[in-house]
Scaffold this motif. Structure first.
Motif, PDB file in Angstrom:
ATOM      1  N   VAL A 436      39.533  39.694  29.007  1.00  0.00           N
ATOM      2  CA  VAL A 436      38.882  40.842  28.359  1.00  0.00           C
ATOM      3  C   VAL A 436      39.548  42.146  28.793  1.00  0.00           C
ATOM      4  CG1 VAL A 436      36.734  42.187  28.239  1.00  0.00           C
ATOM      5  CG2 VAL A 436      36.661  39.703  27.975  1.00  0.00           C
ATOM      6  N   GLY A 437      39.856  42.276  30.094  1.00  0.00           N
ATOM      7  CA  GLY A 437      40.502  43.491  30.586  1.00  0.00           C
ATOM      8  C   GLY A 437      41.863  43.714  29.944  1.00  0.00           C
ATOM      9  N   ALA A 438      42.691  42.675  29.925  1.00  0.00           N
ATOM     10  CA  ALA A 438      44.048  42.805  29.377  1.00  0.00           C
ATOM     11  C   ALA A 438      44.025  43.079  27.875  1.00  0.00           C
ATOM     12  CB  ALA A 438      44.845  41.533  29.669  1.00  0.00           C
ATOM     13  N   VAL A 439      43.205  42.332  27.141  1.00  0.00           N
ATOM     14  CA  VAL A 439      43.145  42.498  25.681  1.00  0.00           C
ATOM     15  C   VAL A 439      42.593  43.877  25.318  1.00  0.00           C
ATOM     16  CG1 VAL A 439      42.003  41.675  23.577  1.00  0.00           C
ATOM     17  CG2 VAL A 439      42.984  40.031  25.175  1.00  0.00           C
ATOM     18  N   THR A 440      41.571  44.335  26.045  1.00  0.00           N
ATOM     19  CA  THR A 440      41.005  45.665  25.767  1.00  0.00           C
ATOM     20  C   THR A 440      42.060  46.750  25.923  1.00  0.00           C
ATOM     21  OG1 THR A 440      38.803  44.960  26.525  1.00  0.00           O
ATOM     22  CG2 THR A 440      39.212  47.326  26.402  1.00  0.00           C
ATOM     23  N   VAL A 441      42.862  46.678  26.998  1.00  0.00           N
ATOM     24  CA  VAL A 441      43.910  47.679  27.214  1.00  0.00           C
ATOM     25  C   VAL A 441      44.913  47.683  26.065  1.00  0.00           C
ATOM     26  CG1 VAL A 441      45.951  48.193  28.624  1.00  0.00           C
ATOM     27  CG2 VAL A 441      43.738  47.836  29.715  1.00  0.00           C
ATOM     28  N   ILE A 442      45.362  46.506  25.668  1.00  0.00           N
ATOM     29  CA  ILE A 442      46.368  46.407  24.598  1.00  0.00           C
ATOM     30  C   ILE A 442      45.812  46.952  23.276  1.00  0.00           C
ATOM     31  CG2 ILE A 442      47.707  44.794  23.197  1.00  0.00           C
ATOM     32  CD1 ILE A 442      47.875  43.031  25.796  1.00  0.00           C
ATOM     33  N   VAL A 443      44.586  46.535  22.904  1.00  0.00           N
ATOM     34  CA  VAL A 443      43.979  46.965  21.639  1.00  0.00           C
ATOM     35  C   VAL A 443      43.662  48.459  21.675  1.00  0.00           C
ATOM     36  CG1 VAL A 443      41.951  46.721  20.157  1.00  0.00           C
ATOM     37  CG2 VAL A 443      43.049  44.677  21.105  1.00  0.00           C
ATOM     38  N   TRP A 444      43.068  48.928  22.768  1.00  0.00           N
ATOM     39  CA  TRP A 444      42.683  50.332  22.891  1.00  0.00           C
ATOM     40  C   TRP A 444      43.908  51.238  22.834  1.00  0.00           C
ATOM     41  CZ3 TRP A 444      37.337  51.004  23.402  1.00  0.00           C
ATOM     42  CH2 TRP A 444      36.888  52.321  23.484  1.00  0.00           C
ATOM     43  N   LYS A 445      44.967  50.819  23.510  1.00  0.00           N
ATOM     44  CA  LYS A 445      46.214  51.587  23.511  1.00  0.00           C
ATOM     45  C   LYS A 445      46.801  51.663  22.096  1.00  0.00           C
ATOM     46  CE  LYS A 445      50.054  53.395  25.345  1.00  0.00           C
ATOM     47  NZ  LYS A 445      50.077  54.728  25.963  1.00  0.00           N
ATOM     48  N   HIS A 446      46.749  50.547  21.386  1.00  0.00           N
ATOM     49  CA  HIS A 446      47.344  50.485  20.049  1.00  0.00           C
ATOM     50  C   HIS A 446      46.624  51.414  19.071  1.00  0.00           C
ATOM     51  CE1 HIS A 446      49.535  48.777  16.670  1.00  0.00           C
ATOM     52  NE2 HIS A 446      48.378  48.642  16.029  1.00  0.00           N
ATOM     53  N   PHE A 447      45.287  51.422  19.141  1.00  0.00           N
ATOM     54  CA  PHE A 447      44.518  52.216  18.179  1.00  0.00           C
ATOM     55  C   PHE A 447      44.147  53.604  18.702  1.00  0.00           C
ATOM     56  CE2 PHE A 447      43.701  47.827  16.788  1.00  0.00           C
ATOM     57  CZ  PHE A 447      44.070  47.937  15.447  1.00  0.00           C
ATOM     58  N   GLU A 448      44.438  53.864  20.002  1.00  0.00           N
ATOM     59  CA  GLU A 448      44.153  55.164  20.625  1.00  0.00           C
ATOM     60  C   GLU A 448      42.725  55.623  20.340  1.00  0.00           C
ATOM     61  OE1 GLU A 448      47.258  57.792  19.355  1.00  0.00           O
ATOM     62  OE2 GLU A 448      48.737  56.892  20.689  1.00  0.00           O
ATOM     63  N   LEU A 449      41.772  54.748  20.632  1.00  0.00           N
ATOM     64  CA  LEU A 449      40.372  54.993  20.297  1.00  0.00           C
ATOM     65  C   LEU A 449      39.766  56.103  21.164  1.00  0.00           C
ATOM     66  CD1 LEU A 449      39.277  51.255  20.003  1.00  0.00           C
ATOM     67  CD2 LEU A 449      39.782  52.828  18.134  1.00  0.00           C
ATOM     68  N   LEU A 450      39.118  57.080  20.525  1.00  0.00           N
ATOM     69  CA  LEU A 450      38.362  58.166  21.164  1.00  0.00           C
ATOM     70  C   LEU A 450      39.218  59.075  22.056  1.00  0.00           C
ATOM     71  CD1 LEU A 450      35.180  56.170  22.345  1.00  0.00           C
ATOM     72  CD2 LEU A 450      35.481  57.442  20.202  1.00  0.00           C
ATOM     73  N   GLY A 451      40.524  58.831  22.136  1.00  0.00           N
ATOM     74  CA  GLY A 451      41.371  59.592  23.042  1.00  0.00           C
ATOM     75  C   GLY A 451      41.112  59.271  24.503  1.00  0.00           C
ATOM     76  N   LEU A 452      40.456  58.146  24.763  1.00  0.00           N
ATOM     77  CA  LEU A 452      40.077  57.755  26.126  1.00  0.00           C
ATOM     78  C   LEU A 452      41.136  56.834  26.713  1.00  0.00           C
ATOM     79  CD1 LEU A 452      37.734  57.809  28.258  1.00  0.00           C
ATOM     80  CD2 LEU A 452      36.862  55.736  27.164  1.00  0.00           C
ATOM     81  N   TYR A 453      41.546  57.109  27.976  1.00  0.00           N
ATOM     82  CA  TYR A 453      42.540  56.271  28.653  1.00  0.00           C
ATOM     83  C   TYR A 453      42.036  54.830  28.698  1.00  0.00           C
ATOM     84  CZ  TYR A 453      45.849  54.856  32.383  1.00  0.00           C
ATOM     85  OH  TYR A 453      46.813  54.228  33.136  1.00  0.00           O
ATOM     86  N   SER A 463      34.339  44.017  33.710  1.00  0.00           N
ATOM     87  CA  SER A 463      33.261  43.852  34.696  1.00  0.00           C
ATOM     88  C   SER A 463      32.034  43.216  34.061  1.00  0.00           C
ATOM     89  CB  SER A 463      32.880  45.217  35.292  1.00  0.00           C
ATOM     90  OG  SER A 463      33.985  45.802  35.947  1.00  0.00           O
ATOM     91  N   LEU A 464      31.675  43.673  32.860  1.00  0.00           N
ATOM     92  CA  LEU A 464      30.531  43.085  32.150  1.00  0.00           C
ATOM     93  C   LEU A 464      30.787  41.611  31.833  1.00  0.00           C
ATOM     94  CD1 LEU A 464      29.649  46.012  29.685  1.00  0.00           C
ATOM     95  CD2 LEU A 464      28.275  45.203  31.624  1.00  0.00           C
ATOM     96  N   ALA A 465      32.020  41.309  31.411  1.00  0.00           N
ATOM     97  CA  ALA A 465      32.363  39.919  31.085  1.00  0.00           C
ATOM     98  C   ALA A 465      32.247  39.020  32.318  1.00  0.00           C
ATOM     99  CB  ALA A 465      33.789  39.851  30.517  1.00  0.00           C
ATOM    100  N   ILE A 466      32.713  39.514  33.467  1.00  0.00           N
ATOM    101  CA  ILE A 466      32.616  38.735  34.710  1.00  0.00           C
ATOM    102  C   ILE A 466      31.161  38.445  35.043  1.00  0.00           C
ATOM    103  CG2 ILE A 466      32.947  38.845  37.226  1.00  0.00           C
ATOM    104  CD1 ILE A 466      35.503  40.535  36.609  1.00  0.00           C
ATOM    105  N   TYR A 467      30.323  39.466  34.972  1.00  0.00           N
ATOM    106  CA  TYR A 467      28.914  39.301  35.338  1.00  0.00           C
ATOM    107  C   TYR A 467      28.192  38.347  34.381  1.00  0.00           C
ATOM    108  CZ  TYR A 467      24.042  40.337  36.379  1.00  0.00           C
ATOM    109  OH  TYR A 467      22.716  40.206  36.705  1.00  0.00           O
ATOM    110  N   VAL A 468      28.346  38.581  33.082  1.00  0.00           N
ATOM    111  CA  VAL A 468      27.626  37.774  32.079  1.00  0.00           C
ATOM    112  C   VAL A 468      28.070  36.314  32.132  1.00  0.00           C
ATOM    113  CG1 VAL A 468      27.285  37.397  29.607  1.00  0.00           C
ATOM    114  CG2 VAL A 468      27.169  39.721  30.542  1.00  0.00           C
ATOM    115  N   VAL A 469      29.383  36.092  32.139  1.00  0.00           N
ATOM    116  CA  VAL A 469      29.889  34.713  32.124  1.00  0.00           C
ATOM    117  C   VAL A 469      29.570  34.004  33.443  1.00  0.00           C
ATOM    118  CG1 VAL A 469      31.959  33.264  31.932  1.00  0.00           C
ATOM    119  CG2 VAL A 469      31.681  35.257  30.434  1.00  0.00           C
ATOM    120  N   SER A 470      29.649  34.708  34.567  1.00  0.00           N
ATOM    121  CA  SER A 470      29.300  34.101  35.863  1.00  0.00           C
ATOM    122  C   SER A 470      27.827  33.689  35.903  1.00  0.00           C
ATOM    123  CB  SER A 470      29.599  35.063  37.016  1.00  0.00           C
ATOM    124  OG  SER A 470      30.990  35.261  37.154  1.00  0.00           O
ATOM    125  N   LYS A 471      26.963  34.491  35.275  1.00  0.00           N
ATOM    126  CA  LYS A 471      25.534  34.184  35.251  1.00  0.00           C
ATOM    127  C   LYS A 471      25.222  32.935  34.412  1.00  0.00           C
ATOM    128  CE  LYS A 471      23.090  37.055  37.739  1.00  0.00           C
ATOM    129  NZ  LYS A 471      22.204  36.549  38.805  1.00  0.00           N
TER     130      LYS A 471
END
Length: 494
Positions: A436-453, A463-471
């Protein structure tokens, strides 16, 4: 370029010294653990300065001063974010990771640690994390080679293509020969050179521009907004710059220094040394870019190279204001920053290919001598790929670094941080966090969403994915037992 040129002579002496250290380390390299983790023998000073030098790269003396020169103090939010992130990494991760890696199969690499910590029999966690390392680190290595090429190009008048090979050759040489010990020992020398350059240079620029009052008036005359920390920024912009600090939790080349410390007791002292070094260096970097505004406003006739490429502000100030011999030493600091980070990155890529692919899947019973030589071959392979990627002379150092930094910070940061503080994290949780972390960075960078790093959404979603899936599952009794034993060991010895 005359062979009697002081700057050239200084560079040659410096490079020769680094390669000599590589050959000294060669004599202490007897097995794969020595080659990729130094046999866990680093004391607090070497751990601290090596972690700092491997972190900062050519970005410290080129990318950040250039950004401050162009935009003023509003770009310094990134330095504040880095200081906070680095301190939290030392505080929460460093000692715990040192102990957890030892209790989990004496892991030598992050993929090795993840595989042992979460009892991943399938090898999927090891493969995916090793692939993430190779993809983002090859980009990161390319940024270091670009920085080195820029230095040789502007200092010696070389073509970019020649400078590319000249800048990379020495680093490849001592990393190839001496491995982790060579990298760590040279990092200590390089960190000392960097802090010397970043304390001396802004002082001399300040004197050359007429002192504090005159300098500040000149900067204000150029643009009053240069002093405005909120200039051309938005809430999202400031958060994006501060978000760089999140990257520390997931940088394999920095985390390797924690894993290589001789004991948990060394970590607290190393933290104090490293943070002092970092604050002084970042303060000096901001001052170089900021005071450079005043200097080149007063001397527009020599501002051409900086106006053409603002990342050359430190290089041009060193050449203009110092005796050629001193300038050679100061410019060697850029080479030191480039070499220290590039060597660590080459070594981490090499260890991923050797320990996590070659030894695990191809040659389980390979001898230590064979593994060391495979590691050396992998250093060459990754270096050649990075040089090919850096061949475009229009590359900017900060842009390349920001993408790779975000990739590691989001893919590994939450996994490393949560794995050392939460015993209930599971193998599937770790896998979900990395993906989730790696894919989010690649997709977010490509579309430059909200101007947020991209590191910020990447870190949060991972972090959310780790918590939810671990539970949705539960760790095995063995995982909990090892975690508790490591945590007890940490608390007894910190």
């Amino acid at each position: 370029m005359s062979v009697s040129n002081p700057t050239l002579i200084t560079f040659v002496i410096y490079i020769a010294a680094m390669v000599l250290i590589g050959f000294m380390a060669y004599r202490s390299t007897n097995n794969l653990s020595d080659y990729i983790l130094g046999g866990r023998s680093l004391g607090s000073v070497v751990t601290a300065l090596s972690a700092g030098a491997s972190d900062m790269s050519g970005w410290l003396l080129m990318g950040l001063p250039g950004a401050i020169y162009m935009s003023g103090l509003s770009e310094s939010w990134i330095a504040i974010g880095l200081i906070v992130g680095a301190y939290l990494n030392w505080l929460f991760v460093a000692g715990r990771l040192r102990v957890q890696t030892e209790h989990n199969g004496d892991a030598l690499t992050l993929p090795d640690y993840f595989s042992s910590r979460f009892e991943d029999k399938s090898g999927l966690l090891r493969i995916i994390s090793a692939v993430v390392i190779l993809v983002f680190f090859t980009i990161y290595c390319a940024s270091g080679i670009v920085a080195g090429a820029r230095l040789f190009e502007s200092t010696f008048g070389m073509s970019y293509e020649t400078a590319l090979w000249a800048g990379a050759a020495a680093t490849i040489a001592y990393t190839f020969v001496g491995g982790f010990l060579a990298v760590s020992w040279t990092d200590t020398v390089q960190a000392t050179l960097m802090i010397f350059a970043l304390i001396l240079t802004p002082i001399i620029v300040l004197l050359a521009t007429g002192g504090v009052d005159t300098t500040f008036l000149a900067i204000e005359a150029k643009n009053p907004d240069n002093f405005n920390m909120l200039k051309n920024t938005t809430f999202i912009g400031i958060i994006s710059l501060m978000g760089w600090g999140l990257g520390y939790f997931g940088q394999p080349h920095i985390l390797a220094r924690f894993m290589a410390a001789d004991s948990v007791k060394s970590i607290a002292k190393a933290r104090r040394i490293s943070m002092t070094w970092m604050i002084l260096c970042l303060g000096g970097t901001v001052a170089v870019g900021f005071f450079g505004i005043a200097y080149f406003s007063a001397h527009p006739e020599v501002a051409g190279p900086v106006n053409e490429n603002h990342e050359r502000v430190f290089i041009e100030l060193a050449k203009l204001l110092f005796n050629p011999w001193i300038a050679g030493v100061l410019l060697s600091a850029i080479l030191a920053a480039v070499m220290s980070t590039l060597s660590c990155q080459l070594l981490v890529c090499s260890s991923a290919l050797t320990e996590d692919f070659y030894k695990t899947f191809l040659r389980k019973n390979a001898s230590q001598v064979e593994l060391v030589w495979v590691g050396r071959a992998m250093v060459l392979l990754v270096a050649l790929i990075a040089i090919a990627m850096a061949a475009n002379p229009n590359n900017r150092v900060l842009g390349l670094v920001s993408y790779a930094w975000a990739g590691f910070g989001a893919a590994f940061g939450p996994v490393v941080l949560i794995s050392v503080i939460w015993k209930h994290m599971t193998r599937n949780g770790a896998l979900a966090g990395i993906l989730v972390g790696a894919v989010t960075v690649i997709v977010w960078k490509h579309f430059e969403l909200l101007g947020l790093y991209e590191i910020i959404p990447g870190f949060i979603f991972a972090s959310l994915a780790i918590y939810v899936v671990s539970k949705l599952g539960a760790p095995t009794a063995g995982m909990v037992e090892r975690f508790d034993a490591a945590e007890k060991d940490y608390n007894l010895n910190k």
